[in-house]
Design a protein around this motif. Structure first.
Motif, PDB file in Angstrom:
ATOM      1  N   SER A 163       0.806  -1.222   0.000  1.00 44.39           N
ATOM      2  CA  SER A 163       0.000   0.000   0.000  1.00 44.39           C
ATOM      3  C   SER A 163       0.838   1.270   0.000  1.00 44.39           C
ATOM      4  O   SER A 163       0.501   2.249  -0.680  1.00 44.39           O
ATOM      5  CB  SER A 163      -0.931   0.014   1.213  1.00 44.39           C
ATOM      6  N   LEU A 164       1.913   1.277   0.786  1.00 41.91           N
ATOM      7  CA  LEU A 164       2.713   2.491   0.913  1.00 41.91           C
ATOM      8  C   LEU A 164       3.336   2.936  -0.409  1.00 41.91           C
ATOM      9  O   LEU A 164       3.179   4.104  -0.798  1.00 41.91           O
ATOM     10  CB  LEU A 164       3.786   2.304   1.983  1.00 41.91           C
ATOM     11  N   PRO A 165       4.045   2.083  -1.139  1.00 43.39           N
ATOM     12  CA  PRO A 165       4.605   2.547  -2.415  1.00 43.39           C
ATOM     13  C   PRO A 165       3.539   2.950  -3.418  1.00 43.39           C
ATOM     14  O   PRO A 165       3.751   3.863  -4.228  1.00 43.39           O
ATOM     15  CB  PRO A 165       5.434   1.358  -2.912  1.00 43.39           C
ATOM     16  N   LEU A 166       2.382   2.303  -3.380  1.00 42.27           N
ATOM     17  CA  LEU A 166       1.298   2.666  -4.293  1.00 42.27           C
ATOM     18  C   LEU A 166       0.766   4.056  -3.964  1.00 42.27           C
ATOM     19  O   LEU A 166       0.619   4.909  -4.857  1.00 42.27           O
ATOM     20  CB  LEU A 166       0.177   1.628  -4.205  1.00 42.27           C
ATOM     21  N   CYS A 167       0.493   4.323  -2.690  1.00 38.61           N
ATOM     22  CA  CYS A 167       0.011   5.651  -2.298  1.00 38.61           C
ATOM     23  C   CYS A 167       1.044   6.733  -2.611  1.00 38.61           C
ATOM     24  O   CYS A 167       0.697   7.836  -3.069  1.00 38.61           O
ATOM     25  CB  CYS A 167      -0.323   5.664  -0.802  1.00 38.61           C
ATOM     26  N   SER A 168       2.307   6.431  -2.350  1.00 34.71           N
ATOM     27  CA  SER A 168       3.370   7.400  -2.629  1.00 34.71           C
ATOM     28  C   SER A 168       3.416   7.753  -4.108  1.00 34.71           C
ATOM     29  O   SER A 168       3.545   8.928  -4.488  1.00 34.71           O
ATOM     30  CB  SER A 168       4.726   6.836  -2.183  1.00 34.71           C
ATOM     31  N   LYS A 169       3.301   6.745  -4.956  1.00 35.75           N
ATOM     32  CA  LYS A 169       3.346   6.977  -6.406  1.00 35.75           C
ATOM     33  C   LYS A 169       2.152   7.805  -6.869  1.00 35.75           C
ATOM     34  O   LYS A 169       2.295   8.686  -7.731  1.00 35.75           O
ATOM     35  CB  LYS A 169       3.369   5.632  -7.137  1.00 35.75           C
ATOM     36  N   ILE A 170       0.993   7.548  -6.300  1.00 32.79           N
ATOM     37  CA  ILE A 170      -0.202   8.295  -6.703  1.00 32.79           C
ATOM     38  C   ILE A 170      -0.050   9.782  -6.376  1.00 32.79           C
ATOM     39  O   ILE A 170      -0.278  10.642  -7.232  1.00 32.79           O
ATOM     40  CB  ILE A 170      -1.456   7.714  -6.019  1.00 32.79           C
ATOM     41  N   VAL A 171       0.323  10.098  -5.130  1.00 33.54           N
ATOM     42  CA  VAL A 171       0.406  11.513  -4.762  1.00 33.54           C
ATOM     43  C   VAL A 171       1.548  12.205  -5.492  1.00 33.54           C
ATOM     44  O   VAL A 171       1.443  13.392  -5.861  1.00 33.54           O
ATOM     45  CB  VAL A 171       0.520  11.701  -3.235  1.00 33.54           C
ATOM     46  N   HIS A 172       2.645  11.512  -5.712  1.00 34.51           N
ATOM     47  CA  HIS A 172       3.760  12.120  -6.436  1.00 34.51           C
ATOM     48  C   HIS A 172       3.370  12.418  -7.879  1.00 34.51           C
ATOM     49  O   HIS A 172       3.739  13.474  -8.436  1.00 34.51           O
ATOM     50  CB  HIS A 172       4.980  11.195  -6.402  1.00 34.51           C
ATOM     51  N   THR A 173       2.615  11.529  -8.505  1.00 36.80           N
ATOM     52  CA  THR A 173       2.183  11.745  -9.890  1.00 36.80           C
ATOM     53  C   THR A 173       1.230  12.926  -9.977  1.00 36.80           C
ATOM     54  O   THR A 173       1.365  13.776 -10.869  1.00 36.80           O
ATOM     55  CB  THR A 173       1.506  10.471 -10.435  1.00 36.80           C
ATOM     56  N   LEU A 174       0.285  13.029  -9.054  1.00 37.12           N
ATOM     57  CA  LEU A 174      -0.628  14.169  -9.045  1.00 37.12           C
ATOM     58  C   LEU A 174       0.134  15.474  -8.793  1.00 37.12           C
ATOM     59  O   LEU A 174      -0.131  16.502  -9.434  1.00 37.12           O
ATOM     60  CB  LEU A 174      -1.700  13.973  -7.971  1.00 37.12           C
ATOM     61  N   TRP A 175       1.066  15.435  -7.857  1.00 38.72           N
ATOM     62  CA  TRP A 175       1.865  16.613  -7.511  1.00 38.72           C
ATOM     63  C   TRP A 175       2.702  17.086  -8.694  1.00 38.72           C
ATOM     64  O   TRP A 175       2.919  18.293  -8.872  1.00 38.72           O
ATOM     65  CB  TRP A 175       2.758  16.246  -6.324  1.00 38.72           C
ATOM     66  N   SER A 176       3.148  16.156  -9.542  1.00 37.08           N
ATOM     67  CA  SER A 176       4.047  16.490 -10.639  1.00 37.08           C
ATOM     68  C   SER A 176       3.325  17.023 -11.871  1.00 37.08           C
ATOM     69  O   SER A 176       3.960  17.629 -12.745  1.00 37.08           O
ATOM     70  CB  SER A 176       4.856  15.247 -11.042  1.00 37.08           C
ATOM     71  N   ARG A 177       2.018  16.792 -11.973  1.00 42.08           N
ATOM     72  CA  ARG A 177       1.284  17.187 -13.175  1.00 42.08           C
ATOM     73  C   ARG A 177       0.926  18.665 -13.147  1.00 42.08           C
ATOM     74  O   ARG A 177       0.903  19.317 -12.099  1.00 42.08           O
ATOM     75  CB  ARG A 177       0.025  16.336 -13.331  1.00 42.08           C
ATOM     76  N   GLU A 178       0.587  19.226 -14.339  1.00 41.83           N
ATOM     77  CA  GLU A 178       0.249  20.639 -14.451  1.00 41.83           C
ATOM     78  C   GLU A 178      -1.169  20.937 -13.974  1.00 41.83           C
ATOM     79  O   GLU A 178      -1.467  22.065 -13.574  1.00 41.83           O
ATOM     80  CB  GLU A 178       0.403  21.095 -15.907  1.00 41.83           C
ATOM     81  N   GLU A 179      -2.055  19.948 -14.041  1.00 37.68           N
ATOM     82  CA  GLU A 179      -3.435  20.193 -13.624  1.00 37.68           C
ATOM     83  C   GLU A 179      -3.509  20.481 -12.124  1.00 37.68           C
ATOM     84  O   GLU A 179      -2.599  20.154 -11.368  1.00 37.68           O
ATOM     85  CB  GLU A 179      -4.312  18.970 -13.952  1.00 37.68           C
ATOM     86  N   LYS A 180      -4.622  21.073 -11.712  1.00 37.12           N
ATOM     87  CA  LYS A 180      -4.820  21.435 -10.308  1.00 37.12           C
ATOM     88  C   LYS A 180      -5.740  20.406  -9.657  1.00 37.12           C
ATOM     89  O   LYS A 180      -6.876  20.195 -10.104  1.00 37.12           O
ATOM     90  CB  LYS A 180      -5.433  22.836 -10.195  1.00 37.12           C
ATOM     91  N   PHE A 181      -5.241  19.785  -8.581  1.00 39.61           N
ATOM     92  CA  PHE A 181      -5.985  18.734  -7.898  1.00 39.61           C
ATOM     93  C   PHE A 181      -6.252  19.141  -6.449  1.00 39.61           C
ATOM     94  O   PHE A 181      -5.309  19.275  -5.665  1.00 39.61           O
ATOM     95  CB  PHE A 181      -5.198  17.423  -7.924  1.00 39.61           C
ATOM     96  N   HIS A 182      -7.512  19.352  -6.118  1.00 36.44           N
ATOM     97  CA  HIS A 182      -7.896  19.592  -4.730  1.00 36.44           C
ATOM     98  C   HIS A 182      -7.983  18.241  -4.014  1.00 36.44           C
ATOM     99  O   HIS A 182      -8.854  17.430  -4.319  1.00 36.44           O
ATOM    100  CB  HIS A 182      -9.270  20.280  -4.661  1.00 36.44           C
ATOM    101  N   ILE A 183      -7.104  17.997  -3.089  1.00 39.13           N
ATOM    102  CA  ILE A 183      -7.141  16.756  -2.329  1.00 39.13           C
ATOM    103  C   ILE A 183      -8.213  16.897  -1.249  1.00 39.13           C
ATOM    104  O   ILE A 183      -8.084  17.708  -0.337  1.00 39.13           O
ATOM    105  CB  ILE A 183      -5.780  16.429  -1.691  1.00 39.13           C
ATOM    106  N   ARG A 184      -9.271  16.103  -1.376  1.00 42.15           N
ATOM    107  CA  ARG A 184     -10.406  16.202  -0.455  1.00 42.15           C
ATOM    108  C   ARG A 184     -10.403  15.110   0.612  1.00 42.15           C
ATOM    109  O   ARG A 184     -10.828  15.354   1.740  1.00 42.15           O
ATOM    110  CB  ARG A 184     -11.717  16.124  -1.251  1.00 42.15           C
TER     111      ARG A 184
END
Length: 343
Positions: A163-184
């Protein structure tokens, strides 16, 4: 770009951390801790499409492991998934029009391409669209002596399972993209973990559903009737896709957003996979759990039965072309009562 409560989220991210530092900061955010608490206090909804189900609950799109779907609220009232232990459900929603994409991610290897797939029908022509994001699932697969959630070095991540590496990869990918993501919502890892008296850990929730009209995310579970259409074939497709190079790094596409129908693309099972099914059916339930699950002690009661039904189907249909004549997809449309029927 990540935002929390409308404010850009910033933290130092080491190139070697693979998003771990971002993840830990998000999990400690008071706003996100509060949202996880609210999610856990919500009564779990049970879905069934058996006789007596309400019309709104039948306008459902259900997703299995490694699948994703983008749905239009004009056609679909609910989109959701369950059966997640070490997997993570990702919700990306465009609040302007209600278009909602949900995936059931099971590996860091599919995250980057998977998020791109999810955004395809959400982004439109502008990067200024601000998306709502919910992350639900995964848990702390750790022994009691490592249960404090603190990682002191990258090598220690091996102690924390899948679970940990999967969650880390998800947030890092969202953080790296140009789009704006409100984490709810970040009801993952420690926020989604319960322990028994011996210190063994389990996920609090294994599934959720999104109300497409409001964007509300609700803890949910589904019975066999609501895990449709084409339950067994789709389960087999998930299993055999790992040896199909055309799906490397991708989420499985099953649902057509524009026509509101399921199109189950052809998949083939090999003679080796057929013989594996023949062999595995003779193991005990405990052996099957040990061999086939990333979290044997945390699986649902029907986990082994679901596997046995897949193997039974493959044994009875050893040639995949029986299931996909002329290599054509299996197509399902909605009937008047909202249930799926094969074309």
């Amino acid at each position: 770009m990540l935002l929390i409560d409308g404010v850009p989220f910033s933290t130092h991210s080491s190139p070697t951390s693979q998003g771990l530092d971002i993840l830990l900061s998000l999990l400690e955010s008071p706003i996100l801790v509060s949202s996880s608490t609210s999610f856990k206090e919500t009564l779990e909804r049970k879905f069934s499409l058996s006789e007596g189900s309400t019309p709104d609950s039948s306008k459902l799109v259900y997703l299995f492991q490694k699948e994703y779907a983008t749905v239009d609220p004009a056609f679909v009232h609910f989109v959701g998934t369950d059966e997640a232990t070490t997997c993570v459900g990702v919700v990306i929603r465009n609040p302007k029009n209600g278009m909602t994409s949900v995936s059931h991610m099971d590996s860091p290897n599919i995250v980057e391409m998977g998020i791109s797939q999810m955004l395809t029908l959400l982004v439109g022509d502008s990067l200024e669209t601000e998306f709502d994001v919910h992350l639900i699932g995964g848990f702390e697969e750790v022994s009691p002596q490592h249960a404090n959630g603190i990682i002191v070095s990258e090598s220690d991540a091996d102690l924390d399972g899948h679970s940990l590496p999967l969650c880390s990869k998800i947030v890092h990918t969202l953080w790296s993209r140009e789009e704006k993501f409100h984490i709810r919502t970040t009801c993952v890892l420690g926020h989604n973990t319960k322990r028994d008296s011996d210190g063994n850990t389990y996920p609090i929730f294994n599934g959720f559903v999104v109300d497409t009209a409001t964007g509300r995310v609700i803890p949910s579970c589904f019975d066999r009737s609501s895990r449709s259409p084409d339950e067994i074939v789709r389960r087999i497709r998930v299993s055999v896709s790992y040896e199909d190079t055309s799906w490397n790094g991708k989420l499985l596409e099953t649902y057509d957003t524009v026509t509101d129908c399921f199109k189950i693309a052809p998949c083939c099972w090999t003679r080796r996979q057929y013989h594996t099914a023949l062999s595995l059916q003779h193991y005990s339930d405990s052996e099957i759990l040990s061999i086939c699950s990333t979290s044997p002690t945390a699986e649902a009661p029907d986990f082994v039965d679901n596997l046995k039904r897949q193997w039974k189907y493959m044994i009875e249909h050893p040639h995949w072309t029986e299931t996909f004549p002329k290599k054509q997809p299996r197509i399902f449309t909605r009937s008047a009562d909202g249930k799926w029927k094969r074309c």
